[in-house]
Write a protein that holds these residues in place. Structure first.
Motif, PDB file in Angstrom:
ATOM      1  N   ASP A  67       0.803  -1.224   0.000  1.00  0.00           N
ATOM      2  CA  ASP A  67       0.000   0.000   0.000  1.00  0.00           C
ATOM      3  C   ASP A  67       0.836   1.275   0.000  1.00  0.00           C
ATOM      4  O   ASP A  67       0.366   2.308   0.448  1.00  0.00           O
ATOM      5  CB  ASP A  67      -0.930  -0.013   1.221  1.00  0.00           C
ATOM      6  CG  ASP A  67      -2.081   0.964   1.071  1.00  0.00           C
ATOM      7  OD1 ASP A  67      -2.586   1.120  -0.049  1.00  0.00           O
ATOM      8  OD2 ASP A  67      -2.457   1.586   2.084  1.00  0.00           O
ATOM      9  N   ASP A  68       2.062   1.210  -0.519  1.00  0.00           N
ATOM     10  CA  ASP A  68       2.830   2.462  -0.532  1.00  0.00           C
ATOM     11  C   ASP A  68       2.352   3.362  -1.682  1.00  0.00           C
ATOM     12  O   ASP A  68       1.634   2.922  -2.588  1.00  0.00           O
ATOM     13  CB  ASP A  68       4.338   2.210  -0.537  1.00  0.00           C
ATOM     14  CG  ASP A  68       4.899   1.716  -1.858  1.00  0.00           C
ATOM     15  OD1 ASP A  68       6.105   1.492  -1.901  1.00  0.00           O
ATOM     16  OD2 ASP A  68       4.163   1.568  -2.845  1.00  0.00           O
ATOM     17  N   ALA A  69       2.737   4.608  -1.637  1.00  0.00           N
ATOM     18  CA  ALA A  69       2.236   5.596  -2.599  1.00  0.00           C
ATOM     19  C   ALA A  69       2.612   5.241  -4.033  1.00  0.00           C
ATOM     20  O   ALA A  69       1.809   5.423  -4.959  1.00  0.00           O
ATOM     21  CB  ALA A  69       2.758   6.989  -2.238  1.00  0.00           C
ATOM     22  N   PHE A  70       3.815   4.730  -4.236  1.00  0.00           N
ATOM     23  CA  PHE A  70       4.241   4.347  -5.580  1.00  0.00           C
ATOM     24  C   PHE A  70       3.387   3.195  -6.101  1.00  0.00           C
ATOM     25  O   PHE A  70       2.936   3.201  -7.241  1.00  0.00           O
ATOM     26  CB  PHE A  70       5.729   3.976  -5.567  1.00  0.00           C
ATOM     27  CG  PHE A  70       6.242   3.495  -6.895  1.00  0.00           C
ATOM     28  CD1 PHE A  70       6.323   4.351  -7.983  1.00  0.00           C
ATOM     29  CD2 PHE A  70       6.633   2.180  -7.054  1.00  0.00           C
ATOM     30  CE1 PHE A  70       6.793   3.906  -9.220  1.00  0.00           C
ATOM     31  CE2 PHE A  70       7.115   1.726  -8.275  1.00  0.00           C
ATOM     32  CZ  PHE A  70       7.177   2.595  -9.355  1.00  0.00           C
ATOM     33  N   ALA A  71       3.130   2.202  -5.254  1.00  0.00           N
ATOM     34  CA  ALA A  71       2.300   1.057  -5.649  1.00  0.00           C
ATOM     35  C   ALA A  71       0.891   1.512  -5.994  1.00  0.00           C
ATOM     36  O   ALA A  71       0.297   1.049  -6.984  1.00  0.00           O
ATOM     37  CB  ALA A  71       2.268   0.017  -4.531  1.00  0.00           C
ATOM     38  N   ARG A  72       0.337   2.416  -5.204  1.00  0.00           N
ATOM     39  CA  ARG A  72      -1.019   2.933  -5.481  1.00  0.00           C
ATOM     40  C   ARG A  72      -1.047   3.731  -6.774  1.00  0.00           C
ATOM     41  O   ARG A  72      -2.031   3.717  -7.500  1.00  0.00           O
ATOM     42  CB  ARG A  72      -1.525   3.771  -4.309  1.00  0.00           C
ATOM     43  CG  ARG A  72      -1.848   2.934  -3.089  1.00  0.00           C
ATOM     44  CD  ARG A  72      -2.611   3.727  -2.021  1.00  0.00           C
ATOM     45  NE  ARG A  72      -2.073   5.045  -1.761  1.00  0.00           N
ATOM     46  CZ  ARG A  72      -1.143   5.321  -0.852  1.00  0.00           C
ATOM     47  NH1 ARG A  72      -0.639   4.349  -0.107  1.00  0.00           N
ATOM     48  NH2 ARG A  72      -0.726   6.548  -0.664  1.00  0.00           N
TER      49      ARG A  72
END
Length: 187
Positions: free
Chosen positions: A17-22
């Motif tokens: 759920d990190d920002a890059f993954a999102r």
């Protein structure tokens, strides 16, 4: 559970759920499916053409690629196409990231930390720093600098403490978070 399964599980948990993954894949179920396949392919590629470093417990996983003449690839051509197929209508995000990353990637020989994931259950306990320090000592002994793109201000601060320096301005992903290119000369 096999060693590869433990490493994939750790990477999935670390990047769930990190920002890059999102930014890459906003739908959590789609992200989990794509990331599972992606991490299996990355571990296989790095096992053949790089280094995967993981402690016995598998709670921290590092994927290093040797960059001797420019940016190395985490995947071969067939796996790159498979990743884009899996990403579906979000494939353009993977292409955007790849282009921006390659444009900023140093050309001098170095070791590239393509991924490092620490299981959320032990984040903030020093496990990641300890594991990463071991790899950095190895590159120091070989006289090899290192490069990475920190995916958050928090991870950037960790890398600064380990001797990395900012390598130009942050890379701003279109409509997404910033990544922090960082270089660490061999000591």
């Amino acid at each position: 559970m096999s060693t590869e399964d433990v490493r994939v599980r750790t990477l999935l948990r670390a990047f769930a759920d990190d920002a890059f993954a999102r930014w890459l894949l906003p739908d959590p179920e789609h992200r989990h499916h794509v990331y599972r396949e992606w991490f299996v392919m990355v571990l296989a590629q790095a096992g053949a053409a790089g280094r995967v470093i993981s402690g016995a417990d598998g709670l921290a996983v590092q994927v290093w690629l040797a960059a001797r003449t420019g940016p190395p690839s985490m995947l071969d051509d067939a796996d790159s196409q498979r990743l884009l197929d899996l990403a579906g209508d979000r494939a353009h995000r993977f292409r955007e990231f790849g282009a921006l990353s390659a444009e900023r990637h140093p050309r001098d020989p170095h070791e590239y930390l393509a991924l490092i994931g620490v299981d959320p259950a032990v984040q903030g306990t020093g496990v990641g720093s300890r594991e990463l320090s071991g790899a950095l000592r190895r590159w120091d002994a070989e006289g090899m600098p290192s490069y990475l793109e920190a995916s958050s201000a928090r991870s950037r601060n960790l890398y600064l403490r380990l001797g990395f320096q900012d390598h130009g301005d942050p890379t701003v992903l279109p409509g997404g978070p910033s990544l922090y290119p960082m270089w660490r000369p061999a000591s």
